[in-house]
Each structure stands twice: as C-alpha cells, then as structure tokens.
Motif scaffolding. Structure first.
Motif, PDB file in Angstrom:
ATOM      1  N   GLU A  54      21.108   0.531  -5.142  1.00  0.00           N
ATOM      2  CA  GLU A  54      21.256  -0.642  -6.479  1.00  0.00           C
ATOM      3  C   GLU A  54      22.079  -0.056  -7.696  1.00  0.00           C
ATOM      4  N   GLY A  55      22.807   1.193  -7.566  1.00  0.00           N
ATOM      5  CA  GLY A  55      24.105   1.144  -8.231  1.00  0.00           C
ATOM      6  C   GLY A  55      25.020   0.999  -7.275  1.00  0.00           C
ATOM      7  N   ALA A  56      25.384   1.974  -6.264  1.00  0.00           N
ATOM      8  CA  ALA A  56      26.429   1.070  -5.683  1.00  0.00           C
ATOM      9  C   ALA A  56      26.431  -0.195  -5.675  1.00  0.00           C
ATOM     10  N   ARG A 110       0.961  -1.180   0.102  1.00  0.00           N
ATOM     11  CA  ARG A 110      -0.135   0.261  -0.268  1.00  0.00           C
ATOM     12  C   ARG A 110       0.864   1.409  -0.107  1.00  0.00           C
ATOM     13  N   GLY A 111       2.128   0.876   0.331  1.00  0.00           N
ATOM     14  CA  GLY A 111       2.941   1.625   0.183  1.00  0.00           C
ATOM     15  C   GLY A 111       3.895   2.499   1.214  1.00  0.00           C
ATOM     16  N   GLY A 112       2.876   2.345   2.796  1.00  0.00           N
ATOM     17  CA  GLY A 112       3.039   2.834   4.074  1.00  0.00           C
ATOM     18  C   GLY A 112       4.242   1.962   4.818  1.00  0.00           C
ATOM     19  N   ALA A 113       4.414   2.411   5.786  1.00  0.00           N
ATOM     20  CA  ALA A 113       5.972   2.444   6.459  1.00  0.00           C
ATOM     21  C   ALA A 113       6.178   0.976   6.304  1.00  0.00           C
ATOM     22  N   GLY A 114       6.298   0.257   5.601  1.00  0.00           N
ATOM     23  CA  GLY A 114       6.685  -0.990   5.778  1.00  0.00           C
ATOM     24  C   GLY A 114       7.923  -1.449   4.764  1.00  0.00           C
ATOM     25  N   GLY A 115       8.344  -0.915   5.378  1.00  0.00           N
ATOM     26  CA  GLY A 115      10.112  -0.847   4.847  1.00  0.00           C
ATOM     27  C   GLY A 115      10.232  -0.832   3.291  1.00  0.00           C
ATOM     28  N   ARG A 116       8.905   0.260   2.574  1.00  0.00           N
ATOM     29  CA  ARG A 116       9.864   0.454   1.347  1.00  0.00           C
ATOM     30  C   ARG A 116      10.448   2.175   1.189  1.00  0.00           C
ATOM     31  N   LEU A 117      11.709   2.093  -0.002  1.00  0.00           N
ATOM     32  CA  LEU A 117      12.152   3.176  -0.737  1.00  0.00           C
ATOM     33  C   LEU A 117      11.935   4.042  -1.327  1.00  0.00           C
ATOM     34  N   ARG A 118      12.519   5.067  -0.761  1.00  0.00           N
ATOM     35  CA  ARG A 118      12.425   6.300  -1.990  1.00  0.00           C
ATOM     36  C   ARG A 118      13.110   5.220  -3.190  1.00  0.00           C
ATOM     37  N   PRO A 119      12.480   6.132  -4.355  1.00  0.00           N
ATOM     38  CA  PRO A 119      12.815   5.987  -5.656  1.00  0.00           C
ATOM     39  C   PRO A 119      14.268   6.411  -5.662  1.00  0.00           C
ATOM     40  N   GLY A 120      14.703   7.568  -5.255  1.00  0.00           N
ATOM     41  CA  GLY A 120      15.917   7.936  -5.037  1.00  0.00           C
ATOM     42  C   GLY A 120      17.386   7.186  -5.052  1.00  0.00           C
ATOM     43  N   THR A 121      16.862   6.566  -2.943  1.00  0.00           N
ATOM     44  CA  THR A 121      17.578   6.170  -2.565  1.00  0.00           C
ATOM     45  C   THR A 121      17.310   4.542  -2.498  1.00  0.00           C
ATOM     46  N   ARG A 122      16.806   3.848  -3.450  1.00  0.00           N
ATOM     47  CA  ARG A 122      16.855   2.584  -4.323  1.00  0.00           C
ATOM     48  C   ARG A 122      17.947   2.366  -4.971  1.00  0.00           C
ATOM     49  N   HIS A 123      17.436   3.543  -5.934  1.00  0.00           N
ATOM     50  CA  HIS A 123      18.493   3.826  -7.063  1.00  0.00           C
ATOM     51  C   HIS A 123      20.014   3.741  -6.704  1.00  0.00           C
ATOM     52  N   LEU A 124      20.343   4.584  -6.139  1.00  0.00           N
ATOM     53  CA  LEU A 124      21.401   4.860  -5.570  1.00  0.00           C
ATOM     54  C   LEU A 124      22.238   3.574  -4.606  1.00  0.00           C
ATOM     55  N   GLY A 144      26.417   0.062 -13.143  1.00  0.00           N
ATOM     56  CA  GLY A 144      26.231   0.561 -11.730  1.00  0.00           C
ATOM     57  C   GLY A 144      26.432   2.026 -11.393  1.00  0.00           C
ATOM     58  N   ALA A 145      27.838   2.262 -12.278  1.00  0.00           N
ATOM     59  CA  ALA A 145      27.964   3.859 -12.591  1.00  0.00           C
ATOM     60  C   ALA A 145      27.200   4.737 -13.025  1.00  0.00           C
ATOM     61  N   GLY A 146      25.981   4.215 -13.785  1.00  0.00           N
ATOM     62  CA  GLY A 146      25.182   4.622 -14.796  1.00  0.00           C
ATOM     63  C   GLY A 146      23.834   4.823 -14.174  1.00  0.00           C
ATOM     64  N   GLN A 147      23.886   3.882 -12.924  1.00  0.00           N
ATOM     65  CA  GLN A 147      22.819   4.277 -12.364  1.00  0.00           C
ATOM     66  C   GLN A 147      23.111   4.896 -10.994  1.00  0.00           C
ATOM     67  N   MET A 170      25.922  -2.166  -7.284  1.00  0.00           N
ATOM     68  CA  MET A 170      26.001  -3.379  -8.828  1.00  0.00           C
ATOM     69  C   MET A 170      27.612  -2.400  -8.832  1.00  0.00           C
ATOM     70  N   LEU A 171      28.044  -1.851  -8.415  1.00  0.00           N
ATOM     71  CA  LEU A 171      29.443  -1.097  -8.963  1.00  0.00           C
ATOM     72  C   LEU A 171      30.585  -1.962  -8.201  1.00  0.00           C
ATOM     73  N   VAL A 172      30.337  -2.236  -6.758  1.00  0.00           N
ATOM     74  CA  VAL A 172      31.384  -2.985  -5.697  1.00  0.00           C
ATOM     75  C   VAL A 172      31.318  -4.187  -6.438  1.00  0.00           C
ATOM     76  N   VAL A 173      30.542  -5.326  -6.675  1.00  0.00           N
ATOM     77  CA  VAL A 173      29.899  -6.244  -7.637  1.00  0.00           C
ATOM     78  C   VAL A 173      30.729  -6.574  -8.454  1.00  0.00           C
ATOM     79  N   GLY A 174      30.355  -5.521  -9.619  1.00  0.00           N
ATOM     80  CA  GLY A 174      31.014  -5.176 -10.326  1.00  0.00           C
ATOM     81  C   GLY A 174      32.817  -5.145 -10.773  1.00  0.00           C
ATOM     82  N   ALA A 175      33.048  -4.100  -9.701  1.00  0.00           N
ATOM     83  CA  ALA A 175      34.505  -4.195  -9.858  1.00  0.00           C
ATOM     84  C   ALA A 175      35.262  -5.098  -9.179  1.00  0.00           C
ATOM     85  N   ALA A 176      34.437  -6.064  -7.878  1.00  0.00           N
ATOM     86  CA  ALA A 176      35.222  -6.651  -7.726  1.00  0.00           C
ATOM     87  C   ALA A 176      35.111  -8.200  -8.442  1.00  0.00           C
ATOM     88  N   LEU A 177      34.185  -7.692  -9.247  1.00  0.00           N
ATOM     89  CA  LEU A 177      34.210  -9.340 -10.812  1.00  0.00           C
ATOM     90  C   LEU A 177      35.681  -8.838 -11.700  1.00  0.00           C
TER      91      LEU A 177
END
Length: 78
Positions: free
Chosen positions: A26-28, A10-24, A62-65, A30-37
C-alpha cells in the motif's frame, strides 16, 4: 464447490496478505501514484484542489506507510 473468498474470510490460504506485506505494498503504491501526480500534473486544472497537491499528500502518506511497515518488520510484527 468451495467459494474462493471463503478462505480469505476465515484467514486461510485464500489470497490474504500478512499485515506487514500489505502495508508495504500500500505504501509503495501510494508513493508511486503520489509522486507521479506531483511531478506530472502541474498544468492540470481541477475545480476544487489541484492534482499536484493531492500528489504531495499521497507521497507523504505513502512514505509514512512504508516507514510503518519497516518499523513493524523491525519489531517483528509483520
């Protein structure tokens, strides 16, 4: 008793992240895992594609994200 996932649906306070935080995050991630690989799997042989190439792709995605998250924060959309 209320289900924990109910708030997230429903979009309540059930643990959802704001889109900007989620993108940040996810990008970080992917960047860390990709660099390690990219850096540490040079000698690993896989049948179809090398893990080093997967690391390069994940690093750039990840950098693009991260750039997308930064742009969204700059524009006030996150």
């Amino acid at each position: 008793m209320r289900d924990v996932s109910e708030g997230a649906v429903r979009g309540g306070a059930g643990g959802r992240l704001r889109p900007g935080t989620r993108h940040l995050l996810e990008g970080a991630g992917m960047l860390v895992v990709g660099a390690a690989l990219w850096l540490f799997t040079g000698g690993v042989d896989t049948p179809v594609i090398t893990l080093r190439k997967v690391g390069v792709v994940l690093t750039f995605l990840g950098a693009g994200q991260l750039l997308y998250a930064g742009y969204g924060a700059w524009r006030g959309k996150g």
